[in-house]
Design a protein around this motif. Sequence first.
Motif, PDB file in Angstrom:
ATOM      1  N   LYS A 117      44.037  40.201  38.738  1.00  0.00           N
ATOM      2  CA  LYS A 117      44.297  41.484  38.069  1.00  0.00           C
ATOM      3  C   LYS A 117      45.245  42.315  38.927  1.00  0.00           C
ATOM      4  CE  LYS A 117      39.849  42.586  37.776  1.00  0.00           C
ATOM      5  NZ  LYS A 117      38.572  43.310  37.589  1.00  0.00           N
ATOM      6  N   GLY A 140      40.314  40.392  33.443  1.00  0.00           N
ATOM      7  CA  GLY A 140      38.884  40.376  33.739  1.00  0.00           C
ATOM      8  C   GLY A 140      38.388  38.943  33.800  1.00  0.00           C
ATOM      9  N   SER A 141      37.128  38.774  34.250  1.00  0.00           N
ATOM     10  CA  SER A 141      36.515  37.439  34.382  1.00  0.00           C
ATOM     11  C   SER A 141      37.477  36.447  35.041  1.00  0.00           C
ATOM     12  CB  SER A 141      36.098  36.897  33.014  1.00  0.00           C
ATOM     13  OG  SER A 141      35.173  37.751  32.420  1.00  0.00           O
ATOM     14  N   GLU A 143      37.252  34.776  37.605  1.00  0.00           N
ATOM     15  CA  GLU A 143      36.614  33.583  38.176  1.00  0.00           C
ATOM     16  C   GLU A 143      36.696  32.367  37.255  1.00  0.00           C
ATOM     17  OE1 GLU A 143      35.310  36.594  38.005  1.00  0.00           O
ATOM     18  OE2 GLU A 143      34.950  37.218  40.070  1.00  0.00           O
ATOM     19  N   ASP A 156      40.940  38.461  44.028  1.00  0.00           N
ATOM     20  CA  ASP A 156      40.074  39.381  43.294  1.00  0.00           C
ATOM     21  C   ASP A 156      39.174  40.138  44.256  1.00  0.00           C
ATOM     22  OD1 ASP A 156      39.136  40.615  41.022  1.00  0.00           O
ATOM     23  OD2 ASP A 156      37.705  39.039  40.508  1.00  0.00           O
ATOM     24  N   ILE A 157      38.453  41.093  43.666  1.00  0.00           N
ATOM     25  CA  ILE A 157      37.531  41.901  44.452  1.00  0.00           C
ATOM     26  C   ILE A 157      36.209  41.174  44.624  1.00  0.00           C
ATOM     27  CG2 ILE A 157      36.083  43.939  44.202  1.00  0.00           C
ATOM     28  CD1 ILE A 157      38.600  45.329  43.147  1.00  0.00           C
ATOM     29  N   VAL A 158      35.715  41.188  45.852  1.00  0.00           N
ATOM     30  CA  VAL A 158      34.386  40.641  46.121  1.00  0.00           C
ATOM     31  C   VAL A 158      33.545  41.770  46.685  1.00  0.00           C
ATOM     32  CG1 VAL A 158      33.062  38.997  47.499  1.00  0.00           C
ATOM     33  CG2 VAL A 158      35.301  38.341  46.591  1.00  0.00           C
ATOM     34  N   GLU A 159      32.393  41.986  46.053  1.00  0.00           N
ATOM     35  CA  GLU A 159      31.516  43.029  46.585  1.00  0.00           C
ATOM     36  C   GLU A 159      30.309  42.350  47.233  1.00  0.00           C
ATOM     37  OE1 GLU A 159      30.298  45.981  43.763  1.00  0.00           O
ATOM     38  OE2 GLU A 159      29.208  47.129  45.278  1.00  0.00           O
ATOM     39  N   THR A 160      29.389  41.851  46.413  1.00  0.00           N
ATOM     40  CA  THR A 160      28.215  41.170  46.979  1.00  0.00           C
ATOM     41  C   THR A 160      28.483  39.684  47.204  1.00  0.00           C
ATOM     42  OG1 THR A 160      27.414  40.648  44.774  1.00  0.00           O
ATOM     43  CG2 THR A 160      26.672  42.736  45.744  1.00  0.00           C
ATOM     44  N   GLY A 161      29.462  39.133  46.506  1.00  0.00           N
ATOM     45  CA  GLY A 161      29.734  37.692  46.585  1.00  0.00           C
ATOM     46  C   GLY A 161      28.966  36.908  45.525  1.00  0.00           C
ATOM     47  N   ALA A 162      28.120  37.605  44.743  1.00  0.00           N
ATOM     48  CA  ALA A 162      27.274  36.913  43.757  1.00  0.00           C
ATOM     49  C   ALA A 162      28.107  36.215  42.685  1.00  0.00           C
ATOM     50  CB  ALA A 162      26.307  37.903  43.124  1.00  0.00           C
ATOM     51  N   THR A 163      29.177  36.863  42.219  1.00  0.00           N
ATOM     52  CA  THR A 163      29.985  36.254  41.144  1.00  0.00           C
ATOM     53  C   THR A 163      30.634  34.962  41.637  1.00  0.00           C
ATOM     54  OG1 THR A 163      30.432  38.497  40.385  1.00  0.00           O
ATOM     55  CG2 THR A 163      31.714  36.750  39.367  1.00  0.00           C
TER      56      THR A 163
HETATM   57  C1  PRP Z   1      34.524  42.595  39.738  1.00  0.00           C
HETATM   58  C2  PRP Z   1      35.380  41.514  40.365  1.00  0.00           C
HETATM   59  C3  PRP Z   1      34.422  40.344  40.446  1.00  0.00           C
HETATM   60  C4  PRP Z   1      33.075  41.020  40.687  1.00  0.00           C
HETATM   61  C5  PRP Z   1      32.733  40.923  42.147  1.00  0.00           C
HETATM   62  O1  PRP Z   1      34.516  42.381  38.377  1.00  0.00           O
HETATM   63  O2  PRP Z   1      36.522  41.253  39.587  1.00  0.00           O
HETATM   64  O3  PRP Z   1      34.408  39.613  39.241  1.00  0.00           O
HETATM   65  O4  PRP Z   1      33.227  42.398  40.304  1.00  0.00           O
HETATM   66  O5  PRP Z   1      31.479  41.486  42.436  1.00  0.00           O
HETATM   67  P1  PRP Z   1      30.381  40.699  43.275  1.00  0.00           P
HETATM   68  O6  PRP Z   1      31.022  40.130  44.503  1.00  0.00           O
HETATM   69  O7  PRP Z   1      29.346  41.752  43.620  1.00  0.00           O
HETATM   70  O8  PRP Z   1      29.799  39.626  42.393  1.00  0.00           O
HETATM   71  P2  PRP Z   1      34.090  43.478  37.344  1.00  0.00           P
HETATM   72  O9  PRP Z   1      32.607  43.646  37.377  1.00  0.00           O
HETATM   73  O10 PRP Z   1      34.869  44.722  37.589  1.00  0.00           O
HETATM   74  O11 PRP Z   1      34.448  42.831  35.943  1.00  0.00           O
HETATM   75  P3  PRP Z   1      35.753  42.072  35.429  1.00  0.00           P
HETATM   76  O12 PRP Z   1      35.548  40.633  35.747  1.00  0.00           O
HETATM   77  O13 PRP Z   1      35.744  42.314  33.961  1.00  0.00           O
HETATM   78  O14 PRP Z   1      36.957  42.628  36.096  1.00  0.00           O
END
Ligand code: PRP
Length: 216
Positions: A117, A140-141, A143, A156-163
Motif C-alpha cells: 500500500k 488492503g489484505s 498478505e 507492509d505494516i507489522v504491529e503484533t505480527g499476528a497477521t
Molecule cells: C494492517 C497491516 C497488516 C496488519 C498488521 O492492516 O496492513 O495487515 O494491520 O497488524 P498485526 O501485525 O498486528 O497483525 P489493516 O488492519 O490496516 O487492514 P488492511 O489489510 O485492510 O490494510
Amino acid sequence: MRLLNIALPKGRLGEKVYRLLAQAGYPCPSLLEESRRLIFENAAEGVRYFWVKPSDVAIYVERGAADIGVAGKDILLEYRPDVYELSDLRLGCCRMCVAAPRTFRDSMDRTLRVATKFPRIARSYYSALNRDIDIIELHGSIEVAPILGLSDVIVDIVETGATLLENDLKLRETILPISARLIANKVSYQFQYDRITQLCRRVDALRQAERNEVQP
Ligand code: PRP
C-alpha cells in the motif's frame, strides 16, 4: 472564539488520541458515545473534533479543513503532505517491514515483485539497496499477494505480527519504526500559534509524565 478543528483517525488509535487530548484539557464527552455521528463540538473548550479515515487525516490538515490532526508516520512518508509535524505521540507504534513466504528465496538476477500500500516507501527502500523491483500497488489484505503468487514479497505494516504468523509469512527486514504524529496546517499554525503550541505542550507533557511513571 473560532473552534479549533481537529481531525482524528477513526478507530482504536483515534480513541486513544482523543483520550489524551481530553486529558490535556480539550474534552468533548459526546464523542465516545455510540453513534454514527462523525463531527462533535465543545464550544466551551473551543474545539470541534471529527472522525475521518486514518489515511485522509493529512488531506484535511494540508487543505486547512482541519487545523490539526493525527496521522501515522507511514502516511506522512508515503504522501508527503505539506503540513507541520509537531510531535511524536508515541502511540500506534508499529513497523514498516518486508515479509515473504517462508519458502521464498531471493535472487538478485530477478526483478523483485513487491506488493504494497506504500509504493513510495517501498521504492525508496529498494532504490537505496540498488534493487530492481516491480511494485504491485494494493489497498488492503496485502498478505494474500505472495501466497497467491501475485508478488514475491510484501512491504507492509507489522504491529503484533499476528497477521504474518497466521498467513505463514516471515518477516525479512524492518524498514522503519512508525508512530502517530500530531500535525498542523501551516496557515493555522501561524494564525493560531498560541492555541496550537499550548495544546502541543500539554500533550507532550502528559506523554512524558506517562513515560516517567512506566520507567521509574
Ligand atoms: C494492517 C497491516 C497488516 C496488519 C498488521 O492492516 O496492513 O495487515 O494491520 O497488524 P498485526 O501485525 O498486528 O497483525 P489493516 O488492519 O490496516 O487492514 P488492511 O489489510 O485492510 O490494510
